[in-house]
Design a protein around this motif. Structure first.
Motif, mmCIF file in Angstrom:
data_model
loop_
_atom_site.group_PDB
_atom_site.id
_atom_site.type_symbol
_atom_site.label_atom_id
_atom_site.label_comp_id
_atom_site.label_asym_id
_atom_site.label_seq_id
_atom_site.Cartn_x
_atom_site.Cartn_y
_atom_site.Cartn_z
ATOM 1 N N HIS A 37 0.859 -1.188 0.000
ATOM 2 C CA HIS A 37 0.000 0.000 0.000
ATOM 3 C C HIS A 37 0.896 1.239 0.000
ATOM 4 N N GLN B 5 -2.530 3.345 -5.839
ATOM 5 C CA GLN B 5 -3.263 3.975 -4.727
ATOM 6 C C GLN B 5 -2.877 5.442 -4.614
ATOM 7 N N PHE C 125 -3.101 1.198 11.611
ATOM 8 C CA PHE C 125 -2.441 2.508 11.718
ATOM 9 C C PHE C 125 -3.415 3.665 11.893
ATOM 10 N N THR C 126 -4.714 3.364 11.957
ATOM 11 C CA THR C 126 -5.682 4.440 12.226
ATOM 12 C C THR C 126 -6.637 3.990 13.325
ATOM 13 N N CYS D 84 -9.969 4.927 5.629
ATOM 14 C CA CYS D 84 -9.484 6.151 6.255
ATOM 15 C C CYS D 84 -9.569 6.058 7.775
ATOM 16 N N ALA E 238 -5.707 10.095 7.976
ATOM 17 C CA ALA E 238 -5.087 9.503 6.790
ATOM 18 C C ALA E 238 -6.179 8.799 5.992
ATOM 19 N N PHE E 239 -5.947 8.687 4.707
ATOM 20 C CA PHE E 239 -6.878 7.921 3.874
ATOM 21 C C PHE E 239 -6.113 7.294 2.720
HETATM 22 N N1 PHE Z 1 -3.483 1.429 3.349
HETATM 23 C C1 PHE Z 1 -4.851 1.005 3.439
HETATM 24 C C2 PHE Z 1 -5.105 -0.090 2.390
HETATM 25 O O1 PHE Z 1 -4.335 -0.230 1.484
HETATM 26 C C3 PHE Z 1 -5.809 2.151 3.192
HETATM 27 C C4 PHE Z 1 -5.751 3.202 4.255
HETATM 28 C C5 PHE Z 1 -4.881 4.259 4.144
HETATM 29 C C6 PHE Z 1 -6.567 3.115 5.333
HETATM 30 C C7 PHE Z 1 -4.843 5.242 5.119
HETATM 31 C C8 PHE Z 1 -6.532 4.072 6.338
HETATM 32 C C9 PHE Z 1 -5.662 5.124 6.202
HETATM 33 O O2 PHE Z 1 -6.053 -0.819 2.471
#
Ligand code: PHE
Length: 337
Positions: free
Chosen positions: A168, A208, A250-251, A283, A305-306
């Motif tokens: 990611h 992404q 991470f969130t 997110c 974050a998203f």
């Molecule tokens: N990295 C996560 C994924 O690939 C998406 C995400 C990014 C979720 C940032 C929350 C915050 O599924």
């Protein structure tokens, strides 16, 4: 007598040569002078009849004439050859013009350009990171401890024990925060890899866009506002959306954003598994553990974050039902955008 004839032939030759217009003319001249029964051969025949003491000088003269004529002819011949090849490139103005095939941007690039421009308007900068990542940046620093089951959410191509193809774009968050102090407001687009079975819905490589905003007093309401603003600019004002609780290491809290299914417009179909909704992104609020890993004070800063898949975002916008078609380079598909 022979000496005079030799001079005359030389003069005649130069005169003939000056009248040559093309390779065919030149060939005629070559035959006339250098041919087996040509003018110069005849001069050589006359050598038999000259006095023995004059032979060496006259012979030498004749040889000179022959080599001079030969070299003049060769020189002109090669100029015709190079003109001919130049001539091939010269334009025939009566021909219809050449149609140049001007390429166009791939639909994924167009989609990313649009996403970038919407977020730039909202004050986000753009950063990128490497596709080959450390396990630390891709997992550990993002609060996926070793052997944590959440690692199974993303089947990983490992390069070695400590390195992998990023699964990611979230590791770019870590790189960014390690290198700058808050406030940080950035999007991070790029390619990611997952060791998944290839199907209409998933591919082993895709794109992404990550988003991160860290400052004092950043709230979940701001996250929602930013994402809703993005989605309605991208999909149109009449867009219907919802946020669903979710989980990412991470969130905390975490959510996923859905929009109305583009196929059935919400009534339920195969594509949306009869829910009427399609997920467009994950997110949440940055987990304090992540802040600790990058030496940000979790008491002082908050952030959101998203992350969204660009293929998925484009599929939903344009009604594309198979992700594989993005990577097949089928001109019939690409030309539609
Ligand atoms: N990295 C996560 C994924 O690939 C998406 C995400 C990014 C979720 C940032 C929350 C915050 O599924």
């Amino acid at each position: 007598m022979l000496a005079q004839n030799t001079d005359k032939v030389n003069i005649d030759f130069l005169k003939d040569l000056s009248g040559v217009k093309n390779a065919d003319d030149l060939e005629q001249i070559r035959i006339k002078y250098l041919g087996r029964n040509g003018v110069i051969s005849k001069l050589f025949n006359q050598l038999k009849h000259v006095a023995i003491e004059d032979k060496p000088a006259l012979g030498k003269n004749l040889n000179l004439l022959r080599s001079e004529v030969t070299s003049q002819i060769e020189k002109l011949k090669s100029s015709f050859v190079s003109q001919k090849s130049k001539g091939d490139l010269q334009m025939d103005l009566t021909l219809p013009g050449k149609k140049y095939q001007i390429g166009s941007k791939h639909i994924l690039t167009q989609t990313l350009d649009e996403i970038k421009s919407i977020f730039k308007e909202m004050g986000f900068s753009v950063h990128v990171g490497p596709e080959l990542e450390s396990d630390y940046n891709n997992f550990e620093a993002l609060n996926f401890p070793k052997n944590h089951p959440a690692r199974d959410m993303q089947d990983t191509f490992f390069i070695s024990k400590d390195f992998l193809l990023r699964t990611h774009t979230s590791p770019v968050q870590i790189r960014l925060m390690e290198n700058m102090k808050p406030p940080v407001r950035a999007i991070m687009p790029g390619r990611v890899y997952r060791n998944e079975a290839v199907s209409a819905r998933s591919f082993c490589m895709f794109h992404q866009v990550e988003g991160l905003y860290v400052d004092t007093d950043v709230t979940f309401a701001e996250l929602k506002g930013t994402l809703v603003s993005f989605a309605s600019q991208f999909y149109g004002e009449d867009l219907k959306y919802r946020f669903r609780p979710s989980y990412f290491p991470f969130t905390e809290p975490s959510a996923e954003m859905d929009i109305t299914c583009f196929i059935c417009k919400g009534s339920g179909c195969k594509i949306c598994k009869n829910t009427g909704w399609m997920e467009i992104l994950g997110c949440g609020m940055v987990d304090p553990n992540v802040f600790e890993n990058v030496n940000y004070d979790p008491e002082k800063y908050t952030g959101y974050a998203f992350g969204m898949g660009i293929e998925r975002i484009a599929m939903l916008k344009y009604g594309i039902t198979d992700i594989r078609i993005f990577f097949e380079n089928d001109i019939r598909f690409l030309k539609q955008f």
